[in-house]
Design an enzyme around this catalytic site. Structure first.
Site, PDB file in Angstrom:
ATOM      1  N   HIS A 109       0.847  -1.189   0.000  1.00 17.43           N
ATOM      2  CA  HIS A 109       0.000   0.000   0.000  1.00 17.43           C
ATOM      3  C   HIS A 109       0.888   1.247   0.000  1.00 17.43           C
ATOM      4  O   HIS A 109       1.339   1.691  -1.040  1.00 17.43           O
ATOM      5  CB  HIS A 109      -0.932  -0.054   1.216  1.00 17.43           C
ATOM      6  N   HIS A 150      -2.585  -2.000 -11.367  1.00 10.66           N
ATOM      7  CA  HIS A 150      -3.313  -1.501 -10.204  1.00 10.66           C
ATOM      8  C   HIS A 150      -4.524  -2.382  -9.963  1.00 10.66           C
ATOM      9  O   HIS A 150      -5.119  -2.895 -10.907  1.00 10.66           O
ATOM     10  CB  HIS A 150      -3.745  -0.042 -10.420  1.00 10.66           C
ATOM     11  N   ASP A 200       2.465   5.272  -8.084  1.00 12.93           N
ATOM     12  CA  ASP A 200       3.713   5.043  -7.367  1.00 12.93           C
ATOM     13  C   ASP A 200       4.944   5.092  -8.260  1.00 12.93           C
ATOM     14  O   ASP A 200       6.058   5.207  -7.753  1.00 12.93           O
ATOM     15  CB  ASP A 200       3.669   3.677  -6.665  1.00 12.93           C
TER      16      ASP A 200
END
Length: 444
Positions: free
Chosen positions: A268, A307, A363
């Protein structure tokens, strides 16, 4: 005329049931009526990881993963990142509408009035090991705030609730910066309310001997946008944790501490750190083809791609990529950027990754920006927590106001032993290694 229902035939009994459909969902409690006998408990839905379960009705954030859409309260993330500020976006998430100029100024003032922390909290933070992970320190100190503000337990007092929201948004950057300074052995820096939200955080992080810290406006803006992009993301792991813990009617500090703990995990909040470590392992452009080959062979993972929700290009990734180049104009080009760009180019053209819908996510570039700005890898999930705070609070508030919600209590499928009678220890047979391995025991 078609009916908005689902007809289910139980082949065990031949009985038919009609279940209402609402917003593309059925209530799993409606499945409980499907039984083979009167003493049967009824059907349950089995959904490990909640891959296809709606746990709440929400008006906070909308995501269409197939189309790559992310909206806060109906506003596209692209527009908010370009035109809004983080505090304005926080107001939107929590209150449901964009503020006018007067209300935004009042909101900003109310947040700034709560950036300081109690002096005793610094003593609490000093109790952590000198080399403690900043995120672990943040988890503890956010939870500790509940002991400093016992009025926070009045969760159905609207004025008290508003006060806790302001306190949390105001204090989170202070706690985050203090966790970093503690881990580095640096003295804490007091908030400077002459600065903006992101600029004040940079001051508390990096101020040394100068009388007044002046953040670079491009870096300050970049950090503000990154906070906006991380502000909320529907029912992810940490938000679900906040709602689940909050469902026990605990104070918001304890609920958000649970969110921070969930964010601590590498799947996460630590995902952008994993991207940096991947790029560092690759090391140079000429090793990219070899790395891609290893990924296809199942010998490695392409971090920062794909994702759980998005099956298209993460809309946040496009915005962050542009910000990265703005930041590098100030900080100098991150040596890992060329490797990242080559990985993205290959992934977007290679059928292997296209077929698997592995597009860059939020990210992939955010870690490069944070690293260029001087943040150590351990601070990445802490930065995430600052941005996510208003989203957590918006979701927590919505949960508290939802009369349908109960204390979170998922069901399970029990696969263990049937009823067994207790055997005194002197009469028990010796446990074989086979049985020991089966039940997951370990020798101590």
């Amino acid at each position: 005329m078609s009916k908005n229902t689902l007809t289910i035939t139980d082949n065990r009994t031949g009985q038919t049931y009609e279940v209402p459909i609402e917003c593309g969902t059925i209530r799993t409690m409606d499945l409980r009526q499907i039984k083979v006998s009167d003493d049967d408990f009824g059907l349950l839905g089995y959904d490990p990881g909640y891959l296809n379960t709606a746990s709440c009705k929400s008006m906070v954030t909308f995501i269409d993963g197939e189309k790559g859409i992310l909206r806060y309260r109906g506003y596209p993330i692209e527009q908010l990142a370009e035109k809004s500020s983080f505090l304005e976006t926080a107001y939107l998430l929590i209150k449901g509408e964009l503020p006018d100029k007067e209300r935004l100024e009042a909101w900003r003032y109310n947040i700034q009035m709560h950036t300081m922390v109690h002096a005793n909290l610094t003593k609490f933070m000093d109790g952590f090991r000198y080399d403690g992970h900043p995120m672990g320190i943040l988890v503890g100190t956010v939870g500790a705030l509940s002991t400093f503000y016992p009025d926070a337990k009045n969760i159905f007092d609207m004025e008290s609730r508003k006060l806790q929201v302001r306190r949390l948004i105001g204090k989170m950057p202070t706690l985050a910066a203090m966790s970093f300074r503690h881990s580095m052995g640096f003295p804490y820096v007091l908030p400077d309310n002459d600065l903006g939200y992101a600029g004040n955080f940079l001051s508390m992080m990096f101020k040394m001997t100068e009388l007044k810290y002046s953040p670079d406006p491009i870096l300050e803006k970049a950090l503000d946008v990154l906070f906006i992009l991380h502000a909320d993301h529907e029912q992810n792991c940490s938000t679900s944790a906040v709602r689940s813990v909050g469902s026990s009617r605990v104070d918001p500090y304890s609920a958000l501490a649970a969110g921070c703990a969930a964010l601590y995990g590498p799947l996460h909040g630590g995902a952008n750190e994993a991207v940096i470590r991947m790029l560092e392992r690759i090391g140079s452009l000429d090793k990219v083809p070899e790395f891609i080959k290893s990924v296809k062979a199942g010998e490695g993972r392409l971090m920062g791609f794909g994702h759980r929700v998005y099956k298209n290009y993460d809309p946040r990734a496009k915005i962050i990529k542009k910000i990265a180049f703005d930041v590098f104009e100030v900080t100098g080009r991150n040596t890992l950027l060329d490797i990242a760009l080559e990985l993205e180019k290959i992934a977007l053209e290679d059928e292997y990754f296209i077929d698997r819908k592995l597009y860059p996510n939020v990210d992939f570039y955010s870690g490069l920006i944070y690293q260029a700005m001087g943040f150590p890898l351990d601070m990445f999930p802490v930065l995430f927590a600052i941005g996510r705070t208003p989203g957590w609070l918006a979701q927590w508030t919505e949960h508290m106001n939802d009369d349908e919600q109960k204390i979170a209590r998922p069901r399970q499928m029990y696969l263990g032993e049937d009823k067994r009678d207790y055997v005194p220890i002197e009469n028990r047979p010796k446990i074989s290694q086979l049985v020991e391995n089966k039940i997951g025991m370990c020798r101590l």
